[in-house]
Design a protein around this motif. Structure first.
Motif, PDB file in Angstrom:
ATOM      1  N   ASP A  77      40.872  25.334  35.529  1.00 42.62           N
ATOM      2  CA  ASP A  77      41.555  25.852  34.448  1.00 42.62           C
ATOM      3  C   ASP A  77      40.693  25.756  33.169  1.00 42.62           C
ATOM      4  N   LYS A  78      40.077  24.577  33.028  1.00 42.38           N
ATOM      5  CA  LYS A  78      39.293  24.328  31.866  1.00 42.38           C
ATOM      6  C   LYS A  78      38.116  25.149  31.698  1.00 42.38           C
ATOM      7  N   LEU A  79      37.624  25.714  32.839  1.00 44.10           N
ATOM      8  CA  LEU A  79      36.503  26.595  32.725  1.00 44.10           C
ATOM      9  C   LEU A  79      36.815  28.052  32.706  1.00 44.10           C
ATOM     10  N   TYR A  80      38.062  28.412  33.099  1.00 41.50           N
ATOM     11  CA  TYR A  80      38.375  29.657  33.313  1.00 41.50           C
ATOM     12  C   TYR A  80      38.304  30.306  31.768  1.00 41.50           C
ATOM     13  N   GLY A  81      37.874  31.451  31.998  1.00 43.88           N
ATOM     14  CA  GLY A  81      37.535  32.433  30.702  1.00 43.88           C
ATOM     15  C   GLY A  81      36.451  32.350  29.846  1.00 43.88           C
ATOM     16  N   SER A  82      35.766  30.785  30.096  1.00 48.34           N
ATOM     17  CA  SER A  82      34.560  30.500  29.159  1.00 48.34           C
ATOM     18  C   SER A  82      33.344  30.565  30.037  1.00 48.34           C
ATOM     19  N   VAL A  83      33.668  29.910  31.393  1.00 51.00           N
ATOM     20  CA  VAL A  83      32.461  29.854  32.181  1.00 51.00           C
ATOM     21  C   VAL A  83      33.030  30.668  33.383  1.00 51.00           C
ATOM     22  N   LEU A  84      34.101  30.615  33.828  1.00 48.83           N
ATOM     23  CA  LEU A  84      34.412  31.418  35.119  1.00 48.83           C
ATOM     24  C   LEU A  84      35.293  32.538  34.752  1.00 48.83           C
ATOM     25  N   SER A  85      34.838  33.708  35.361  1.00 48.79           N
ATOM     26  CA  SER A  85      35.469  34.859  35.427  1.00 48.79           C
ATOM     27  C   SER A  85      37.002  34.858  36.266  1.00 48.79           C
ATOM     28  N   ASP A  86      37.842  35.581  36.182  1.00 45.45           N
ATOM     29  CA  ASP A  86      39.030  35.840  36.923  1.00 45.45           C
ATOM     30  C   ASP A  86      38.680  36.145  38.292  1.00 45.45           C
ATOM     31  N   GLU A  87      37.780  36.892  38.728  1.00 45.23           N
ATOM     32  CA  GLU A  87      37.384  36.824  40.144  1.00 45.23           C
ATOM     33  C   GLU A  87      36.817  35.862  40.663  1.00 45.23           C
ATOM     34  N   GLN A  88      35.796  34.924  40.005  1.00 42.21           N
ATOM     35  CA  GLN A  88      35.432  33.658  40.486  1.00 42.21           C
ATOM     36  C   GLN A  88      36.487  32.818  40.525  1.00 42.21           C
ATOM     37  N   TYR A  89      37.201  32.433  39.751  1.00 41.07           N
ATOM     38  CA  TYR A  89      38.347  31.560  39.562  1.00 41.07           C
ATOM     39  C   TYR A  89      39.281  31.780  40.887  1.00 41.07           C
ATOM     40  N   GLN A  90      39.480  33.050  41.349  1.00 43.58           N
ATOM     41  CA  GLN A  90      40.470  33.246  42.183  1.00 43.58           C
ATOM     42  C   GLN A  90      39.965  33.145  43.638  1.00 43.58           C
ATOM     43  N   LYS A  91      38.373  33.242  43.684  1.00 43.51           N
ATOM     44  CA  LYS A  91      37.784  33.118  44.954  1.00 43.51           C
ATOM     45  C   LYS A  91      37.621  31.394  45.230  1.00 43.51           C
ATOM     46  N   ILE A  92      37.384  30.723  44.165  1.00 45.34           N
ATOM     47  CA  ILE A  92      37.186  29.214  44.284  1.00 45.34           C
ATOM     48  C   ILE A  92      38.474  28.728  44.517  1.00 45.34           C
ATOM     49  N   THR A  93      39.661  29.211  44.005  1.00 48.07           N
ATOM     50  CA  THR A  93      41.164  28.520  44.303  1.00 48.07           C
ATOM     51  C   THR A  93      41.757  28.926  45.433  1.00 48.07           C
ATOM     52  N   ALA A  94      41.165  29.976  46.223  1.00 48.66           N
ATOM     53  CA  ALA A  94      41.477  30.504  47.554  1.00 48.66           C
ATOM     54  C   ALA A  94      40.978  29.394  48.609  1.00 48.66           C
ATOM     55  N   LYS A  95      40.037  28.839  48.392  1.00 49.31           N
ATOM     56  CA  LYS A  95      39.683  27.696  49.302  1.00 49.31           C
ATOM     57  C   LYS A  95      40.766  26.730  49.602  1.00 49.31           C
ATOM     58  N   GLU A  96      40.847  26.262  50.741  1.00 51.91           N
ATOM     59  CA  GLU A  96      41.745  25.305  51.426  1.00 51.91           C
ATOM     60  C   GLU A  96      41.674  23.828  50.767  1.00 51.91           C
ATOM     61  N   THR A  97      40.616  23.333  51.017  1.00 52.03           N
ATOM     62  CA  THR A  97      40.343  21.814  50.610  1.00 52.03           C
ATOM     63  C   THR A  97      39.387  21.861  49.343  1.00 52.03           C
TER      64      THR A  97
END
Length: 185
Positions: A124-144
């Motif tokens: 959440d802290k990296l969202y927008g400044s370092v991570l794009s929406d697509e990257q954020y979604q891809k990472i949070t989709a992982k289970e562990t």
């Protein structure tokens, strides 16, 4: 007598090859700068020689930040040696790098992947400044959590020093005990 930051900046810029200087100016124009600062306009950069460029950097960013920003841009255009020379000549060593010049997040990759317990707040802290929406979604989709951190680390090789510092700061804010433990090693 020690050289001033302005002299070190000028030496660094004058030692860039023509192609490197062109790449530096192009990257500098689009490089994300600290809040409260603005990018130097493209037209002023295109016309600038090394001396003019040094003056622009100092007038837009102050001496200290001009040196740091120049080093970050140099790293981003694959001129790491030049960046390190500039930082060494000004006595400005990145605080998150150890004597072997490996950033904290690279030095502790395995431990951070295995031991980071709250990954989403870091993202959440990296969202927008370092991570794009697509990257954020891809990472949070992982289970562990380790899988999320592994996915985040897939992005690290393309990051500049600013992005790595932001990850470090996010980890420090959201997992302070882990960071403190790893810094103590």
């Amino acid at each position: 007598m020690a050289k001033s930051a302005r002299d070190c900046l000028l030496d660094c810029l004058e030692n860039l090859e023509e192609g490197e200087l062109r790449r530096f100016k192009a990257k500098l124009n689009e490089f994300p700068v600290r809040p409260g600062y603005a990018n130097i306009p493209r037209g002023r950069l295109q016309k600038a020689d090394a001396l003019d460029l040094k003056d622009l950097l100092v007038s837009f960013y102050t001496e200290e930040y001009a040196v740091q920003l120049t080093a970050e841009v140099l790293e981003a255009i694959n001129c790491k040696d030049r960046a390190e020379e500039l930082l060494a000549s000004t006595g400005n060593r990145p605080q998150l790098q150890n004597s072997s010049n490996v950033h904290f997040i690279e030095r502790h990759r395995e431990a951070l992947i295995q031991r980071t317990t709250s990954v989403e707040p870091v993202l959440d802290k990296l969202y927008g400044s370092v991570l794009s929406d697509e990257q954020y979604q891809k990472i949070t989709a992982k289970e562990t959590n380790p899988d999320k951190m592994r996915e985040l680390y897939r992005l690290v090789p393309s990051w500049d020093l600013r992005c790595k510092d932001k990850l470090y700061e996010a980890l420090k804010a959201k997992n302070p005990h882990l960071v403190k433990d790893l810094e103590g090693q």
